[in-house]
Design a protein around this motif. Sequence first.
Motif, short mmCIF file in Angstrom:
data_model
loop_
_atom_site.label_atom_id
_atom_site.label_comp_id
_atom_site.label_asym_id
_atom_site.label_seq_id
_atom_site.Cartn_x
_atom_site.Cartn_y
_atom_site.Cartn_z
N GLU A 67 12.19 0.76 17.04
CA GLU A 67 10.78 0.44 16.83
C GLU A 67 10.08 1.58 16.08
O GLU A 67 9.25 1.33 15.20
N ARG A 68 10.43 2.82 16.38
CA ARG A 68 9.84 3.96 15.67
C ARG A 68 10.31 4.01 14.22
O ARG A 68 9.54 4.37 13.33
N LEU A 69 11.56 3.63 13.97
CA LEU A 69 12.06 3.53 12.60
C LEU A 69 11.25 2.50 11.81
O LEU A 69 10.83 2.76 10.69
N LEU A 70 11.03 1.33 12.41
CA LEU A 70 10.27 0.28 11.74
C LEU A 70 8.85 0.74 11.44
O LEU A 70 8.31 0.48 10.36
N LYS A 71 8.24 1.47 12.36
CA LYS A 71 6.88 2.00 12.13
C LYS A 71 6.89 3.01 10.99
O LYS A 71 5.99 3.00 10.13
N ASP A 72 7.90 3.88 10.95
CA ASP A 72 8.02 4.87 9.88
C ASP A 72 8.12 4.17 8.53
O ASP A 72 7.47 4.56 7.56
N ALA A 73 8.93 3.12 8.47
CA ALA A 73 9.10 2.36 7.22
C ALA A 73 7.80 1.66 6.83
O ALA A 73 7.40 1.68 5.66
N GLU A 74 7.15 1.06 7.78
CA GLU A 74 5.90 0.37 7.52
C GLU A 74 4.83 1.34 7.02
O GLU A 74 4.05 1.01 6.12
N ASP A 75 4.81 2.54 7.59
CA ASP A 75 3.81 3.54 7.19
C ASP A 75 3.92 3.95 5.72
O ASP A 75 2.95 4.40 5.13
N ILE A 76 5.11 3.81 5.13
CA ILE A 76 5.26 4.17 3.71
C ILE A 76 5.26 2.94 2.80
O ILE A 76 5.56 3.03 1.62
#
Length: 108
Positions: A67-76
């Motif tokens: 979930e943190r990976l997905l958030k990191d990707a979404e943030d960029i």
Amino acid sequence: MITRKDLFTINEVPGRTVKEVLGYVKGSTVQTKNIGRDFMAGLKSIVGGEIVGYTDMMNEARKVATERLLKDAEDIGANGVVGLRLQTSAVMGGAAEIIAYGTAVIFE
């Protein structure tokens, strides 16, 4: 919003074209054992078999890291992640890190 359906362990996704590669993204968490799990694990080591408490702990850790990976990707600005990998390591006695990493992309 990126969801798990936009997360792939493969680098090329049939039917989807990568428009832009945004780069490395990751998510991680460190989980520790607790006295209850340690006690039950000690008992289980006597008779053998799966230590369900630890299995559950690691499953939850993988979920949090992903979930943190997905958030990191979404943030960029990504709408997908390819090349997903999961890795674990011991960071100290009784604690393990789970890291999820991959390449953030924009699919057409």
